[in-house]
Structure formats: C-alpha cells, structure tokens
Design a protein around this motif. Structure first.
Motif, PDB file in Angstrom:
ATOM      1  N   UNK A 124      48.219 -65.111   2.523  1.00 41.66           N
ATOM      2  CA  UNK A 124      46.873 -65.354   3.546  1.00 41.66           C
ATOM      3  C   UNK A 124      46.548 -64.224   4.197  1.00 41.66           C
ATOM      4  N   UNK A 125      47.237 -62.947   3.873  1.00 42.38           N
ATOM      5  CA  UNK A 125      46.800 -61.774   4.387  1.00 42.38           C
ATOM      6  C   UNK A 125      46.293 -60.937   3.403  1.00 42.38           C
ATOM      7  N   UNK A 126      45.961 -61.216   2.216  1.00 40.38           N
ATOM      8  CA  UNK A 126      45.531 -60.320   1.019  1.00 40.38           C
ATOM      9  C   UNK A 126      44.136 -59.976   1.361  1.00 40.38           C
ATOM     10  N   UNK A 127      43.878 -58.838   0.862  1.00 36.99           N
ATOM     11  CA  UNK A 127      42.304 -58.438   0.832  1.00 36.99           C
ATOM     12  C   UNK A 127      42.047 -57.573   2.195  1.00 36.99           C
ATOM     13  N   UNK A 128      43.000 -57.605   2.982  1.00 32.89           N
ATOM     14  CA  UNK A 128      42.875 -56.648   4.269  1.00 32.89           C
ATOM     15  C   UNK A 128      42.994 -54.990   4.163  1.00 32.89           C
TER      16      UNK A 128
END
Length: 202
Positions: A124-128
């Motif tokens: 849920x914190x990927x892509x940052x």
C-alpha cells in the motif's frame, strides 16, 4: 534516524526498530506483509515473537556482532547468522524494511546469502519511490562498515526492483541459479560501488 537529504521532496526516513514504531510494524504483519521475500511465513513467525517478548524481538533486528540464532532458510534448514541490522522505512506510517548484512574484513558473502542489502516495501506504499530512497540512504552506512561495494540480487522478472538498484548505480554482473536451499531459481546479481561515498556516522 536518517533523513534522506538526496530526496528532499520525499517524506521518507529510515528509523531504528523501536517501541515507538512497533505498532505500525505489527499492523503491516497482520495485513499479510512479510519482510522476507523468500519466506512469506516469516511475517507470522515475527508476530509470534513480538507477542512473546517485544523488547527481545526489537533487539534481534540490530545485531552487528551476529550474536543471534541461525537464520531459517526456505527449505527449512538454517544458516549461520551474519552481522547486520534492519532499518524501518517511515513516512509517518510504517512503509517497509531494509536490511544490511556483511562479513567483517571482506566484500565477499557466503553462497547462502543473497546480497548485502535486502528490502521490502508494503504494497500500500508502493509507487512512491521509497525503495529507491531507502537504498540511497543505506549505501553510506555500508561504506561505514568497511565495504567497497555491495551486492544486491533480484528475480529476473522483478523489473521494479531492478530499476531501484540501477537508479542507485547498480551494475548487472551475472545471472545465476540460487542454491537449492534458497529455491534453486534464476537470480540476477548487481553490484554498487560505494567507495566514493562518505561513510555515514555510526
């Protein structure tokens, strides 16, 4: 706590495992995340350890003298523990874990150890860009431990991880097959030269 000065726009920090941040770590484990990409069951094992003795669990994550017990392998076997420690990724919430391990006096690693550095970001914190930022922040710490270069391995199909490594100066040196105890599957080995980095304060 290590601020990521090279990523001033990023809210991410690397923090030492602590009571303060433990509830966020527990919540991630309870959602099914595992800090070990090779052993998904490690998350459940760590939850059990935390319930028994939180302080002992936290202390086990920072072990630069390799005093802890042997490390479990995916096939059920064990391997001698290397000196190492984990840092947690934090942006106000728990974001993931990054680990540094080494053998004193050498850049080499035993065949059962897949790299000096391993990392895992919660989905849920990927892509940052957090894995990239965390790796960038940890490299000076590797230099401070006397390493001239670090090795990081990843699955040939894990393009996102390869991009993280390459963005931090990683150069592909070989494709190899992991030991049967580690799954016996193909793996890519990258190296990052850290000699030009100023060692981080210990």
């Amino acid at each position: 706590m290590t601020a990521l000065s090279d990523f001033s726009a990023s809210p991410l920090q690397l923090v030492w495992p602590s009571r303060e941040h433990l509830p966020g770590y527990i919540a991630a484990l309870e959602r099914g995340w595992s800090p070990n990409n090779l052993r998904p069951e490690a998350g459940l094992e760590e939850l059990a350890q935390i319930r028994i003795d939180p302080a002992r669990f936290l202390a086990s994550l920072v072990d630069p003298e390799a005093k802890g017990p042997p490390v479990s392998l995916p096939d059920g076997g064990t391997m001698p523990r290397l000196p190492g420690y984990r840092r947690w990724m934090w942006d106000g919430e728990f974001c993931g874990s990054i680990q540094l391990r080494w053998q004193p006096g050498t850049n080499s690693l035993p065949a059962y150890c897949l790299g000096h550095i391993g990392y895992a970001v919660v989905p849920w914190k990927s892509g940052k860009g957090y894995a990239k930022a965390a790796l960038r922040a940890l490299l000076p710490e590797a230099r401070a431990r006397g390493l001239d270069q670090v090795e990081i391995t990843t699955d040939p199909g894990n393009i996102a991880s390869q991009q993280v490594i390459r963005a931090n100066g990683g150069v592909l040196v070989e494709e190899f097959v992991k030991l049967p105890a580690l799954g016996g599957t193909p793996e890519l080995r990258f190296r990052i030269d850290v000699r030009g980095l100023a060692p981080a304060a210990q």
